[in-house]
Design a protein around this motif. Structure first.
Motif, short mmCIF file in Angstrom:
data_model
loop_
_atom_site.label_atom_id
_atom_site.label_comp_id
_atom_site.label_asym_id
_atom_site.label_seq_id
_atom_site.Cartn_x
_atom_site.Cartn_y
_atom_site.Cartn_z
N GLY A 16 0.81 -1.22 0.00
CA GLY A 16 0.00 0.00 0.00
C GLY A 16 0.83 1.26 0.00
N HIS A 17 2.07 1.17 0.51
CA HIS A 17 3.00 2.30 0.44
C HIS A 17 3.89 2.21 -0.80
CE1 HIS A 17 1.88 3.72 4.34
NE2 HIS A 17 2.38 2.69 5.00
N ILE A 18 4.32 1.00 -1.13
CA ILE A 18 5.33 0.84 -2.18
C ILE A 18 4.78 1.09 -3.57
CG2 ILE A 18 6.93 -0.80 -3.24
CD1 ILE A 18 6.95 -2.20 -0.44
N PHE A 19 3.60 0.54 -3.89
CA PHE A 19 3.06 0.70 -5.23
C PHE A 19 2.79 2.17 -5.57
CE2 PHE A 19 1.41 -3.81 -4.50
CZ PHE A 19 2.51 -4.37 -5.13
N PRO A 20 2.20 2.97 -4.67
CA PRO A 20 2.06 4.40 -4.98
C PRO A 20 3.41 5.08 -5.16
CG PRO A 20 0.58 3.79 -3.20
CD PRO A 20 1.48 2.61 -3.44
N ALA A 21 4.39 4.71 -4.33
CA ALA A 21 5.72 5.33 -4.43
C ALA A 21 6.33 5.08 -5.80
CB ALA A 21 6.62 4.80 -3.33
N ILE A 22 6.24 3.85 -6.26
CA ILE A 22 6.81 3.52 -7.57
C ILE A 22 6.04 4.23 -8.68
CG2 ILE A 22 7.15 1.65 -9.23
CD1 ILE A 22 7.75 -0.19 -6.82
N SER A 23 4.72 4.31 -8.53
CA SER A 23 3.91 5.01 -9.54
C SER A 23 4.27 6.49 -9.62
CB SER A 23 2.42 4.85 -9.21
OG SER A 23 2.01 3.51 -9.32
N ILE A 24 4.51 7.11 -8.47
CA ILE A 24 4.91 8.52 -8.45
C ILE A 24 6.27 8.69 -9.12
CG2 ILE A 24 5.56 10.46 -6.95
CD1 ILE A 24 3.49 9.32 -4.91
N PHE A 39 15.35 5.86 -3.93
CA PHE A 39 14.42 5.42 -2.89
C PHE A 39 15.18 5.18 -1.59
CE2 PHE A 39 11.69 4.82 -6.43
CZ PHE A 39 10.39 4.68 -5.96
N VAL A 40 14.51 5.49 -0.48
CA VAL A 40 15.05 5.18 0.84
C VAL A 40 13.97 4.40 1.60
CG1 VAL A 40 15.95 6.09 3.00
CG2 VAL A 40 16.49 7.25 0.84
N GLY A 41 14.29 3.17 1.96
CA GLY A 41 13.32 2.32 2.64
C GLY A 41 13.85 1.81 3.96
N ALA A 42 13.18 0.81 4.51
CA ALA A 42 13.57 0.20 5.78
C ALA A 42 14.17 -1.17 5.50
CB ALA A 42 12.37 0.08 6.71
N LEU A 43 15.34 -1.43 6.06
CA LEU A 43 16.00 -2.72 5.88
C LEU A 43 15.09 -3.87 6.31
CD1 LEU A 43 19.60 -1.91 7.19
CD2 LEU A 43 18.95 -2.41 4.82
N GLY A 44 15.06 -4.91 5.50
CA GLY A 44 14.26 -6.08 5.83
C GLY A 44 12.81 -6.00 5.42
N ARG A 45 12.38 -4.85 4.91
CA ARG A 45 10.98 -4.71 4.50
C ARG A 45 10.88 -4.96 2.99
NH1 ARG A 45 7.70 -4.65 8.91
NH2 ARG A 45 6.17 -3.40 7.80
N MET A 46 9.65 -5.12 2.51
CA MET A 46 9.44 -5.58 1.15
C MET A 46 9.91 -4.59 0.08
SD MET A 46 5.26 -5.42 0.98
CE MET A 46 5.16 -6.05 -0.69
N GLU A 47 10.03 -3.30 0.43
CA GLU A 47 10.50 -2.33 -0.57
C GLU A 47 11.93 -2.63 -1.03
OE1 GLU A 47 10.69 -0.03 3.45
OE2 GLU A 47 9.38 -1.48 2.46
N MET A 48 12.71 -3.32 -0.17
CA MET A 48 14.10 -3.58 -0.52
C MET A 48 14.23 -4.54 -1.70
SD MET A 48 15.51 -1.50 1.50
CE MET A 48 17.20 -1.85 1.06
N THR A 49 13.17 -5.28 -2.01
CA THR A 49 13.17 -6.14 -3.20
C THR A 49 12.26 -5.58 -4.29
OG1 THR A 49 11.44 -7.53 -2.20
CG2 THR A 49 13.72 -8.24 -1.93
N ARG A 50 11.11 -5.03 -3.91
CA ARG A 50 10.15 -4.56 -4.91
C ARG A 50 10.67 -3.35 -5.69
NH1 ARG A 50 4.89 -6.54 -4.19
NH2 ARG A 50 5.10 -8.69 -3.46
N VAL A 51 11.34 -2.43 -5.02
CA VAL A 51 11.82 -1.22 -5.70
C VAL A 51 12.89 -1.54 -6.75
CG1 VAL A 51 13.06 0.96 -5.35
CG2 VAL A 51 11.12 0.37 -3.88
N PRO A 52 13.92 -2.33 -6.42
CA PRO A 52 14.88 -2.69 -7.47
C PRO A 52 14.24 -3.43 -8.64
CG PRO A 52 15.81 -3.14 -5.31
CD PRO A 52 14.36 -2.80 -5.09
#
Length: 375
Positions: A16-24, A39-52
């Motif tokens: 819910g946070h990552i998809f809007p961020a990538i869309s923006i 991008f700056v995310g939190a270690l161990g959270r799903m953004e660390m794989t989804r964003v790359p």
């Protein structure tokens, strides 16, 4: 922009946070193809794989949420927060952004707070009808606060609010297939009504138990088929339990659904948690939906999201505590009520806000153009 736009996008933790961020970020790239986005995310959270996977560089902070049940554990939380702020300062010094955009989640707090201290303009995007703690704390530093719901002046300064809606995943709007192809992809019958049960990629225990509790009802409803996303962590358990019962030929369990655009195209009714991102997708696509808010989210914002729709007759709201007994019976009753389904589809479209990502991106560029910050 002549001097090369640099943008930090921070936040995450959930889709819910990552998809809007990538869309923006994608929208900024479409307006400014040479923009450098970090991008700056939190270690161990799903953004660390989804964003790359989406083609962007990301740096992780060791930030984590406060533990309200075990106070002593927050000693580590505070240490990680201080360390995260030091890393954030280093990122600002080395990257020298023109603007920082926060979408909520653990990482956006220290990153945007440090950006504000360095006079980097910040924009925040709040997905929910009830503002998150991080965004409320950042509001006084923000130039603009992009929101998805009316009446958000309860949480934010009215003069900073911009109603934009929530950006949704671009691929949901891609229709490079026929309905026949979609039915075939999931092994479903085009002559039957289709209920899609979505518990998220990890699944939802309550929703899964609601299905298991009502197998006989599902089995008897031969003219309705159910595609059931159990979530990866529950799939094997649910499959084993189903193997111990009489076959339910119109129930199709699956651990994870990748072709969501295909699924939505053939779903007559959707059962889902009430995350803001999911609701924005349902609104944009005009889906009839039953919302079962998760009770395990901060400030119970999913219930507030669901209530905002149900009050407008745009969705059916069932509390998590009632789901085991009432969810599946309500869904099958609704699946046979075409008039009610059409009413829900029509009303939820009123919550749709097209071009959200582009509007937010344009506002970010406008802030950069009018800001006197010299990086």
């Amino acid at each position: 922009m002549s001097n090369g736009l640099k943008v930090i996008v921070s936040g995450g933790g959930t889709g819910g946070h990552i998809f809007p961020a990538i869309s923006i970020a994608d929208a900024i790239r479409s307006l400014e193809p040479q923009a450098e986005i970090l991008f700056v995310g939190a270690l161990g959270r799903m953004e660390m794989t989804r964003v790359p996977q989406a083609g962007y560089k990301i740096i992780g902070l060791p930030v984590m949420g406060f533990d309200r049940k075990h106070i002593l554990k927050n000693i580590k939380v505070m240490y990680c927060l201080m360390k995260s702020r030091r890393i954030a300062r280093r990122i600002l010094k080395e990257f020298r952004p023109d603007i920082a955009i926060g979408v909520g989640g653990y990482a956006s707090g220290p990153m945007l707070k440090e950006a504000a201290r360095k006079n980097v303009p910040i924009l925040i995007q709040e997905q929910n009808s009830y503002a998150g703690v991080t965004n409320k704390l950042l509001a006084k530093d923000a130039k603009v606060i992009c929101v998805a719901y009316q009446n958000m002046e309860r949480f934010f300064p009215k003069d900073k609010i911009l109603l934009t809606g929530n950006p949704i995943r671009h691929n949901l709007l891609v229709n490079d297939f026929t309905k026949e192809m979609a039915y075939s992809a999931f092994g479903l019958d085009p002559d039957k009504s289709t209920i899609a049960i979505l518990g998220g990629s990890l699944g939802a225990r309550t929703i899964n138990e609601s299905v298991m509790h009502n197998l006989e009802l599902i089995r008897k409803s031969a003219n309705v088929q159910v595609l059931w996303q159990t979530g990866k962590i529950y799939f094997e358990e649910m499959k084993q339990r189903l193997a111990q019962t009489e076959p339910v030929c119109n129930l199709f369990p699956i651990d994870f659904i990748s072709g969501m655009n295909m699924l939505y195209s053939i779903s007559d009714l959707v059962i889902s948690r009430a995350g803001a991102g999911s609701i924005s997708e349902f609104a944009m696509l005009g889906k009839a939906v039953i919302l079962v808010p998760s009770p395990n989210v901060a400030e119970d914002h999913q219930t507030k999201n669901a209530l905002s729709l149900s009050k407008m007759n745009a969705a059916v709201y069932i509390p998590d505590s009632d789901a085991k007994e009432t969810l599946i019976p309500s869904a099958f009753e609704l699946a046979h009520d075409n008039e009610r389904l059409e009413q829900l589809r029509s009303n939820i479209k009123n919550f749709a806000m097209p071009d959200s990502a582009r509007i937010i991106a344009e506002k970010a560029l406008q802030i950069v153009e009018t800001n006197d910050y010299d990086r």
